[in-house]
Scaffold this active site. Sequence first.
Site, PDB file in Angstrom:
ATOM      1  N   MET A  87      -6.637   3.947  12.293  1.00 52.74           N
ATOM      2  CA  MET A  87      -5.952   2.799  11.707  1.00 52.74           C
ATOM      3  C   MET A  87      -4.867   2.295  12.660  1.00 52.74           C
ATOM      4  O   MET A  87      -4.565   2.913  13.665  1.00 52.74           O
ATOM      5  CB  MET A  87      -5.268   3.212  10.407  1.00 52.74           C
ATOM      6  CG  MET A  87      -6.198   3.373   9.237  1.00 52.74           C
ATOM      7  SD  MET A  87      -5.278   3.834   7.748  1.00 52.74           S
ATOM      8  CE  MET A  87      -5.090   2.258   6.939  1.00 52.74           C
ATOM      9  N   GLY A  88      -4.250   1.203  12.273  1.00 56.26           N
ATOM     10  CA  GLY A  88      -3.116   0.705  13.047  1.00 56.26           C
ATOM     11  C   GLY A  88      -3.091  -0.799  13.195  1.00 56.26           C
ATOM     12  O   GLY A  88      -2.250  -1.337  13.893  1.00 56.26           O
ATOM     13  N   ARG A  89      -4.013  -1.488  12.561  1.00 56.31           N
ATOM     14  CA  ARG A  89      -4.101  -2.952  12.704  1.00 56.31           C
ATOM     15  C   ARG A  89      -4.021  -3.319  14.190  1.00 56.31           C
ATOM     16  O   ARG A  89      -4.748  -2.741  14.982  1.00 56.31           O
ATOM     17  CB  ARG A  89      -2.990  -3.622  11.881  1.00 56.31           C
ATOM     18  CG  ARG A  89      -3.178  -3.380  10.384  1.00 56.31           C
ATOM     19  CD  ARG A  89      -2.111  -4.079   9.567  1.00 56.31           C
ATOM     20  NE  ARG A  89      -0.782  -3.517   9.813  1.00 56.31           N
ATOM     21  CZ  ARG A  89       0.303  -3.833   9.121  1.00 56.31           C
ATOM     22  NH1 ARG A  89       0.236  -4.728   8.160  1.00 56.31           N
ATOM     23  NH2 ARG A  89       1.452  -3.263   9.388  1.00 56.31           N
ATOM     24  N   ASP A 124       6.018  -4.838   6.526  1.00 60.47           N
ATOM     25  CA  ASP A 124       6.623  -6.025   7.141  1.00 60.47           C
ATOM     26  C   ASP A 124       6.616  -7.232   6.204  1.00 60.47           C
ATOM     27  O   ASP A 124       7.634  -7.936   6.080  1.00 60.47           O
ATOM     28  CB  ASP A 124       6.010  -6.342   8.507  1.00 60.47           C
ATOM     29  CG  ASP A 124       4.488  -6.361   8.489  1.00 60.47           C
ATOM     30  OD1 ASP A 124       3.895  -6.043   7.443  1.00 60.47           O
ATOM     31  OD2 ASP A 124       3.902  -6.709   9.531  1.00 60.47           O
ATOM     32  N   ASP A 125       5.515  -7.462   5.527  1.00 62.45           N
ATOM     33  CA  ASP A 125       5.477  -8.592   4.589  1.00 62.45           C
ATOM     34  C   ASP A 125       6.494  -8.417   3.461  1.00 62.45           C
ATOM     35  O   ASP A 125       7.198  -9.355   3.080  1.00 62.45           O
ATOM     36  CB  ASP A 125       4.079  -8.728   3.961  1.00 62.45           C
ATOM     37  CG  ASP A 125       3.105  -9.404   4.914  1.00 62.45           C
ATOM     38  OD1 ASP A 125       3.564  -9.915   5.968  1.00 62.45           O
ATOM     39  OD2 ASP A 125       1.904  -9.420   4.614  1.00 62.45           O
ATOM     40  N   ARG A 174       0.895  -5.742  -4.949  1.00 63.33           N
ATOM     41  CA  ARG A 174       0.850  -6.571  -3.745  1.00 63.33           C
ATOM     42  C   ARG A 174       1.289  -8.012  -3.993  1.00 63.33           C
ATOM     43  O   ARG A 174       1.105  -8.892  -3.156  1.00 63.33           O
ATOM     44  CB  ARG A 174      -0.555  -6.550  -3.144  1.00 63.33           C
ATOM     45  CG  ARG A 174      -0.956  -5.174  -2.634  1.00 63.33           C
ATOM     46  CD  ARG A 174      -2.307  -5.188  -1.934  1.00 63.33           C
ATOM     47  NE  ARG A 174      -2.663  -3.856  -1.464  1.00 63.33           N
ATOM     48  CZ  ARG A 174      -2.279  -3.350  -0.285  1.00 63.33           C
ATOM     49  NH1 ARG A 174      -1.537  -4.057   0.531  1.00 63.33           N
ATOM     50  NH2 ARG A 174      -2.631  -2.118   0.066  1.00 63.33           N
ATOM     51  N   LYS A 192     -22.412  19.818  23.271  1.00 63.58           N
ATOM     52  CA  LYS A 192     -23.376  18.750  23.518  1.00 63.58           C
ATOM     53  C   LYS A 192     -23.108  17.477  22.733  1.00 63.58           C
ATOM     54  O   LYS A 192     -23.885  16.543  22.815  1.00 63.58           O
ATOM     55  CB  LYS A 192     -24.798  19.241  23.237  1.00 63.58           C
ATOM     56  CG  LYS A 192     -25.030  19.683  21.807  1.00 63.58           C
ATOM     57  CD  LYS A 192     -26.492  20.097  21.614  1.00 63.58           C
ATOM     58  CE  LYS A 192     -26.739  20.510  20.173  1.00 63.58           C
ATOM     59  NZ  LYS A 192     -28.137  20.827  19.893  1.00 63.58           N
ATOM     60  N   TYR A 193     -22.056  17.431  21.942  1.00 64.19           N
ATOM     61  CA  TYR A 193     -21.783  16.220  21.172  1.00 64.19           C
ATOM     62  C   TYR A 193     -20.641  15.407  21.760  1.00 64.19           C
ATOM     63  O   TYR A 193     -19.694  15.953  22.316  1.00 64.19           O
ATOM     64  CB  TYR A 193     -21.428  16.578  19.723  1.00 64.19           C
ATOM     65  CG  TYR A 193     -22.572  17.174  18.954  1.00 64.19           C
ATOM     66  CD1 TYR A 193     -23.738  16.448  18.742  1.00 64.19           C
ATOM     67  CD2 TYR A 193     -22.488  18.462  18.450  1.00 64.19           C
ATOM     68  CE1 TYR A 193     -24.802  17.003  18.047  1.00 64.19           C
ATOM     69  CE2 TYR A 193     -23.544  19.019  17.749  1.00 64.19           C
ATOM     70  CZ  TYR A 193     -24.704  18.285  17.556  1.00 64.19           C
ATOM     71  OH  TYR A 193     -25.744  18.834  16.869  1.00 64.19           O
ATOM     72  N   TYR A 196      -7.898   6.363   4.272  1.00 62.84           N
ATOM     73  CA  TYR A 196      -6.715   6.267   3.418  1.00 62.84           C
ATOM     74  C   TYR A 196      -6.155   7.613   3.015  1.00 62.84           C
ATOM     75  O   TYR A 196      -5.114   7.689   2.404  1.00 62.84           O
ATOM     76  CB  TYR A 196      -7.022   5.405   2.192  1.00 62.84           C
ATOM     77  CG  TYR A 196      -7.328   4.003   2.614  1.00 62.84           C
ATOM     78  CD1 TYR A 196      -6.311   3.194   3.131  1.00 62.84           C
ATOM     79  CD2 TYR A 196      -8.615   3.505   2.590  1.00 62.84           C
ATOM     80  CE1 TYR A 196      -6.591   1.930   3.585  1.00 62.84           C
ATOM     81  CE2 TYR A 196      -8.901   2.231   3.037  1.00 62.84           C
ATOM     82  CZ  TYR A 196      -7.887   1.446   3.537  1.00 62.84           C
ATOM     83  OH  TYR A 196      -8.146   0.201   3.998  1.00 62.84           O
ATOM     84  N   GLY A 216       0.806  -1.220   0.000  1.00 68.76           N
ATOM     85  CA  GLY A 216       0.000   0.000   0.000  1.00 68.76           C
ATOM     86  C   GLY A 216       0.837   1.268   0.000  1.00 68.76           C
ATOM     87  O   GLY A 216       2.036   1.246   0.281  1.00 68.76           O
ATOM     88  N   LYS A 261       8.441   0.941   5.144  1.00 63.41           N
ATOM     89  CA  LYS A 261       7.311   1.793   4.784  1.00 63.41           C
ATOM     90  C   LYS A 261       6.057   1.269   5.471  1.00 63.41           C
ATOM     91  O   LYS A 261       5.622   0.156   5.208  1.00 63.41           O
ATOM     92  CB  LYS A 261       7.092   1.725   3.270  1.00 63.41           C
ATOM     93  CG  LYS A 261       5.705   2.162   2.791  1.00 63.41           C
ATOM     94  CD  LYS A 261       5.361   1.644   1.403  1.00 63.41           C
ATOM     95  CE  LYS A 261       5.054   0.187   1.351  1.00 63.41           C
ATOM     96  NZ  LYS A 261       3.745  -0.193   1.890  1.00 63.41           N
ATOM     97  N   THR A 262       5.504   1.997   6.388  1.00 64.07           N
ATOM     98  CA  THR A 262       4.151   1.703   6.886  1.00 64.07           C
ATOM     99  C   THR A 262       3.660   2.877   7.694  1.00 64.07           C
ATOM    100  O   THR A 262       4.388   3.434   8.511  1.00 64.07           O
ATOM    101  CB  THR A 262       4.064   0.425   7.730  1.00 64.07           C
ATOM    102  OG1 THR A 262       2.742   0.353   8.286  1.00 64.07           O
ATOM    103  CG2 THR A 262       5.034   0.424   8.894  1.00 64.07           C
ATOM    104  N   ILE A 263       2.419   3.274   7.452  1.00 60.12           N
ATOM    105  CA  ILE A 263       1.887   4.385   8.240  1.00 60.12           C
ATOM    106  C   ILE A 263       1.510   3.920   9.647  1.00 60.12           C
ATOM    107  O   ILE A 263       1.342   4.726  10.538  1.00 60.12           O
ATOM    108  CB  ILE A 263       0.683   5.075   7.560  1.00 60.12           C
ATOM    109  CG1 ILE A 263      -0.548   4.200   7.558  1.00 60.12           C
ATOM    110  CG2 ILE A 263       1.020   5.520   6.157  1.00 60.12           C
ATOM    111  CD1 ILE A 263      -1.807   5.010   7.313  1.00 60.12           C
ATOM    112  N   ASP A 264       1.376   2.598   9.855  1.00 60.88           N
ATOM    113  CA  ASP A 264       0.948   2.089  11.162  1.00 60.88           C
ATOM    114  C   ASP A 264       2.011   2.248  12.252  1.00 60.88           C
ATOM    115  O   ASP A 264       1.706   2.165  13.431  1.00 60.88           O
ATOM    116  CB  ASP A 264       0.568   0.615  11.064  1.00 60.88           C
ATOM    117  CG  ASP A 264      -0.633   0.408  10.160  1.00 60.88           C
ATOM    118  OD1 ASP A 264      -1.425   1.342  10.019  1.00 60.88           O
ATOM    119  OD2 ASP A 264      -0.775  -0.697   9.611  1.00 60.88           O
TER     120      ASP A 264
END
Lengths: 535, 535
Positions: A275-277, A200-201, A170, A267-268, A403, A106, A227-230
């Site tokens: 994200m983050g698995r 990681d993969d 992928r 009042k909300y 995303y 990704g 590379k990973t945004i997580d």
Amino acid sequence: MTPSLVANGGVAASEAVAAPVTGRVAAVYSEVQSSRIDHALPLPSVLTKPFKVVDGPASSAAGNPDEIAKLFPNVFGQPSALLVPSDSDSALPQQKLKIGVVLSGGQAPGGHNVISGIFDYLQDRAKGSTLYGFRGGPAGIMKNKYIELNSEYIYPYRNQGGFDMICSGRDKIETPEQFKQAEETAVKLDLDGLVVIGGDDSNTNACLLAENFRGKNLKTRVIGCPKTIDGDLKCKEVPTSFGFDTACKIYAEMIGNVMIDARSTGKYYHFVRLMGRAASHITLECALQTHPNITIIGEEVQNLIAELNEILAHDVVDEGGLWKNKLTSQSLQLFDFLPEAIQEQLMLERDPHGNVQVAKIETEKMLIQMVETDLEKRRQEGSYNGNSKDSLTFSGMKEDVVYQPTLILPTAMHWVMLLEHSFTVEKRGDIIGVSRLGICAAPVEEWTVGGTALTSLMDVERRHGKFKPVIKKAMVELEVSSDLAYQVHPSRKFASLRKDWAINNRYISPGPIQFHGPASNALSHTLLLELGVQA
Amino acid sequence: MTPSLVANGGVAASEAVAAPVTGRVAAVYSEVQSSRIDHALPLPSVLTKPFKVVDGPASSAAGNPDEIAKLFPNVFGQPSALLVPSDSDSALPQQKLKIGVVLSGGQAPGGHNVISGIFDYLQDRAKGSTLYGFRGGPAGIMKNKYIELNSEYIYPYRNQGGFDMICSGRDKIETPEQFKQAEETAVKLDLDGLVVIGGDDSNTNACLLAENFRGKNLKTRVIGCPKTIDGDLKCKEVPTSFGFDTACKIYAEMIGNVMIDARSTGKYYHFVRLMGRAASHITLECALQTHPNITIIGEEVQNLIAELNEILAHDVVDEGGLWKNKLTSQSLQLFDFLPEAIQEQLMLERDPHGNVQVAKIETEKMLIQMVETDLEKRRQEGSYNGNSKDSLTFSGMKEDVVYQPTLILPTAMHWVMLLEHSFTVEKRGDIIGVSRLGICAAPVEEWTVGGTALTSLMDVERRHGKFKPVIKKAMVELEVSSDLAYQVHPSRKFASLRKDWAINNRYISPGPIQFHGPASNALSHTLLLELGVQA
């Protein structure tokens, strides 16, 4: 009719898969995009002068080193490496290199800069070298689909988001035939090195490819780039991966915005899932950036559940609550912090395998329901006069919006960090390297630059009776562990503040990512804390 | 368990409605927020020196002037006004004023700056004046709930997003009792002026309040300030409302991001639905900023449907297509541009009242289905080898995310624009004024500043046998009309480019809103075009 826009990548449907569009020849740029294209990137000073590579001690693995050694007989044990200034360039051979680069998996902001960094390094340090960009991910390696990258081709992508320079994919290289195809490409193009930019993969795959190339006595060295945004692909030598910083900043902006809404309307309740698995690095970072009232770190809940399972299996749960003494202080604190209804669910409900079913409930929906129930109760008691249904909004930030962080223009953080990777292609001794930032709280010029063996990140999982190598995911560390003590600081800081945030108005709104002026050089809070700097 | 965050405005549920939290005493600011707080705002030069108010000709109404004159006998016909430099300040009386201000309706970025602008004006031009902020919207006027705004109180909100300085509300002042309550507050606080910051409904209400105050011989003058992110509250003298610029920029950023995805993956179609109620100003502006392949402007479709209804009712639809000559060129172009299936739906399907039912379908869902069907057809013909279902993503940008634009920090555009409103409180002759930007493509210093009578924006609607005054919504103008010719330019520009965008890669990614450096002063494309400037 509702006004709408359609974007389909500028390709007719029939071309879409056959010929991914690369090249931004006809692209028109916004003012922000244009202003970034010629932006000169600061470099760690060690990369601007002659340097040499100093080996560290031999590396091991993140778990089961014996199995990893068996799986990677040729590459296991590579030392970590550090770049240090040298008297002359002769420390590293000056030769023409042929290097391949591939984007795998990704998207994450900064990918184009990794490639630009490798290209610039080759131009600068190994004149006459060739850089091949494999198109569409690992499939491009197997099918030998590539383009030769030159200045003109790379130029429009400099400091820009997306992966469209060479596109990603992928596919995995895992069967004997696929390894054979990759070998053929490496031989055909006479590759000295192959840089795999992935998560990681993809990096596990890179490691297998490296082992394979070594086993076949190919000269091609494989380099992994994290590379990973997580944020879960990291270790002591590799403090962060690219993508994480930008992703957290765009999430934090959105969270800051709904906080302003919470404060304006009065009042909300907003519930935000991120994200983050399995790992909660993004959530922890966003919490430190924005100070929400309540933050649920998945790892804490998992720890608590594990401890409760032990207690329920072996101990008596007394009404007086003495059993709680068996919980670690962290889990006890979390348990006491949870509303009674969740406490009960955690104590009572188990599926046939003894697992807590609450773990399968979508957290934010459960929370919304609980708040609804509580407000309704208060309304009946007369202590609340609103309509409970109207007061709850769910800010899911899911579907496509989730995303958005993967697509945005990369922050300055990445422009810099990624250039380091360029050095690794010449590290003839180490075939697998990922860079490290050193004390990145210091100015970029002072950053240390190095790499570590990919096998040192590896562990094994037992699948179908066989050991499969996997990169051990870095989870949010809650307790001091011998090796990862540095990772504990963000959690500790968070723990010291969460009670205050729960009851007081401590919201922070980071605003949109800035490329100039204030906040344009801000680093992740978690990263700074891990490096021992107060954020 | 998924990591989550909760933000509830820092208030316990029981307090939530009873006592909206205002004040940012304990607030912690991000670097971006802090950097904006002391930012000096440029002012049109006419506001920095002595000026006087010059009346224009008497105004009329946007429709049915006779009815508007009957509904507003005391305020109808007020002239427009323009500020011009004067030799001395004596042109305007220097006296202490008591002014009330109220936020009405939904949030839009920039609200805090309107209030700060009024406050600064009073400090500067009418020393010793008092500014009351009515809390929680128009209900605050009726219940006389206010705070006296001073420098310290206002300071933390300067240039910040949200409406939490005094909070907003959606109540209307419409019954005789409610008008009486408002009168009592105006008398009790001895108000010289009341500034209502709101959208079309709120400004209609402001006009009724003004008429009422005049009828009762109160000295209190009512000023409307146009707030809506939809951009449909405007006229020649009031080229835009605050909120629109920021909203379009944050949407355009998100659209630019999915465009990068479309280009990187080469296989996804993104469908984006945007806000705007009946009007498509946001969509047109975002299209001009980002260049999507297809843009559907609601007004075009409505025009086409109206023309088709006429033709179907009175003419023969011949197979040769001669009937099409009865369509305007604009509608013909749109009709030919539409896929056959939509053409058929438009020609055939009518509900019992003769309306096109397709108008009720959610556009983006219909489009997704059509693309799915077409891809499946191509797949069976062998010209497309992907899985059609996998290739389609729907970027709805709905639910909470759609409101992100209402909450973000305001762009520079608004900081400036809103200050103009400050002048109106002293315009004793005009009781209802909204500002105008003049030639805002010029530097801020050169902007003209003026106001127009709110009744000039009004039309009537027949409801329950009575005429009700309403502000006529400004729709996207597709054809040259006598009065609104200036509004046609954005559509014309769009029409000249849409074919190119449909087939070529013209995507533009505006990136996040910048407060410094490149793009930080960019104005809306539609606004520039309306003012005769090429964007």
